[in-house]
Design a protein around this motif. Structure first.
Motif, PDB file in Angstrom:
ATOM      1  N   GLU A  42      41.774  40.579  37.801  1.00 64.37           N
ATOM      2  CA  GLU A  42      42.108  39.585  38.817  1.00 64.37           C
ATOM      3  C   GLU A  42      41.236  38.338  38.669  1.00 64.37           C
ATOM      4  O   GLU A  42      41.731  37.201  38.740  1.00 64.37           O
ATOM      5  N   ILE A  43      39.943  38.546  38.444  1.00 72.28           N
ATOM      6  CA  ILE A  43      39.029  37.408  38.261  1.00 72.28           C
ATOM      7  C   ILE A  43      39.343  36.673  36.965  1.00 72.28           C
ATOM      8  O   ILE A  43      39.281  35.441  36.906  1.00 72.28           O
ATOM      9  N   ASN A  45      42.294  36.327  35.664  1.00 66.75           N
ATOM     10  CA  ASN A  45      43.477  35.506  35.964  1.00 66.75           C
ATOM     11  C   ASN A  45      43.096  34.269  36.773  1.00 66.75           C
ATOM     12  O   ASN A  45      43.660  33.185  36.566  1.00 66.75           O
ATOM     13  N   GLN A  46      42.138  34.416  37.683  1.00 69.30           N
ATOM     14  CA  GLN A  46      41.666  33.265  38.457  1.00 69.30           C
ATOM     15  C   GLN A  46      41.026  32.230  37.542  1.00 69.30           C
ATOM     16  O   GLN A  46      41.262  31.020  37.685  1.00 69.30           O
ATOM     17  N   THR A  49      43.682  30.378  35.562  1.00 71.45           N
ATOM     18  CA  THR A  49      44.345  29.373  36.403  1.00 71.45           C
ATOM     19  C   THR A  49      43.500  28.108  36.510  1.00 71.45           C
ATOM     20  O   THR A  49      44.012  26.985  36.412  1.00 71.45           O
ATOM     21  N   GLN A 230      36.444  37.724  47.903  1.00 75.83           N
ATOM     22  CA  GLN A 230      37.011  38.540  46.821  1.00 75.83           C
ATOM     23  C   GLN A 230      37.154  40.008  47.230  1.00 75.83           C
ATOM     24  O   GLN A 230      37.673  40.820  46.458  1.00 75.83           O
TER      25      GLN A 230
END
Length: 321
Positions: A42-43, A45-46, A49, A230
């Motif tokens: 998830e991090i 992907n952040q 982005t 988070q």
């Protein structure tokens, strides 16, 4: 009456730094327990982005450096300022001339774009998959209002224009919107040249005053309680000072720090690590907790790291044009 400035045209030079939040997220990711694989993805992907947005901004910077602008002018990339105790504003690019200010927000997004209303959202269709995002016009309006609040303190009669620029070549605007000027990269030059036909409203002294004041408003981007946002338990994170090159911990030596995994050496990693830790949680503001997380015993060492960090932070916003 304002004395007109003689017109001279030149190509701008723009220096845009890598988003500082990337380093904070990298440090956070290295501290995750080995079992939190999904959170690590998830991090990642952040961070992807954030990088995608940065690459879009750099592409527009390249377009701007090829445009002749009326001197004098100043371009401020990544303008970030505190408006009040709990409110910040972040503008991708500000172009400041004696004729106008252009506030540019940049989106690096591919696919078919639709602007929905009531409620306002942005819909993207790509590879037959639909995604929804916060409305960029709401963001622009919010940042534009904050900019006007800052300018009101100067009482200078300069028009402020705004534009939403889609940087990706694989972007198609399906539904238009009149709330803001929407541009593709190749349309940016014509838009700026049109604005350049406006009369000068500021003399050199006023323009310098405006630029200096905007620089003085600038503050660094800092997360607040990132662990809470988070959904992470601070107590489960790994302590220590981590290597910038790999996931290993740095070991303090006589004059520097050495990574126990890849062997890379760093002179003073404490200020950057301290900067990250202070964004993790408000619980880490106490000296005792910070020394425990940094793995240092000396209060003097922590004091020097804090002092270095504060000097780095205070240097932001002290520049001129």
């Amino acid at each position: 009456m304002t004395k007109p400035i003689p017109i001279k045209w030149s190509n701008p030079h723009i220096t845009r730094s890598i988003p500082p939040e990337l380093e904070t997220l990298k440090d956070l990711q290295k501290r995750l327990p080995d079992t939190l694989h999904e959170k690590s993805r998830e991090i990642t992907n952040q961070m992807l982005t954030i990088l995608s947005g940065h690459y879009g901004e750099v592409r527009i910077d390249e377009i701007l450096t090829g445009i002749l602008l009326p001197e004098p002018y100043t371009i401020i990339p990544n303008f970030h300022a505190r408006i009040s105790q709990k409110r910040y504003t972040q503008i991708d690019t500000l172009i400041i001339t004696s004729k106008f200010i252009l506030h540019i927000e940049i989106k690096n997004i591919r696919g078919k774009i639709e602007f929905l209303q009531n409620p306002s959202r942005m819909k993207r269709t790509y590879d037959e998959k639909e995604s929804y995002f916060d409305c960029p016009f709401t963001q622009i309006q919010r940042n534009h209002y904050a900019l006007l609040l800052m300018l009101r303190k100067l009482d200078l009669p300069i028009p402020v224009h705004r534009a939403l620029v889609f940087a990706n070549k694989s972007c198609e605007i399906v539904t238009s919107d009149k709330r803001c000027t929407i541009l593709f990269p190749k349309q940016l030059e014509a838009h700026i040249l049109e604005l350049s036909r406006l009369p000068s409203v500021l003399n050199k002294r006023q323009l310098k005053q405006l630029v200096n004041q905007l620089h003085s408003f600038q503050t660094p981007f800092l997360y607040e309680d990132i662990c809470l946002k988070q959904g992470l338990d601070l107590a489960t994170l790994k302590k220590g000072v981590f290597c910038q090159e790999c996931t290993g911990r740095l070991i303090q030596q006589t004059r520097n720090w050495k990574c126990g995994k890849c062997g890379s050496v760093e002179r003073n990693p404490l200020p950057r690590t301290l900067k990250h830790l202070l964004q993790f949680s408000s619980e880490l503001e106490k000296s005792k907790e910070l020394r425990k997380w940094l793995g240092i015993k000396s209060q003097q060492t922590l004091y020097r790291a804090r002092k270095t960090l504060m000097l780095q932070i205070s240097s932001i916003g002290n520049g001129t044009s």
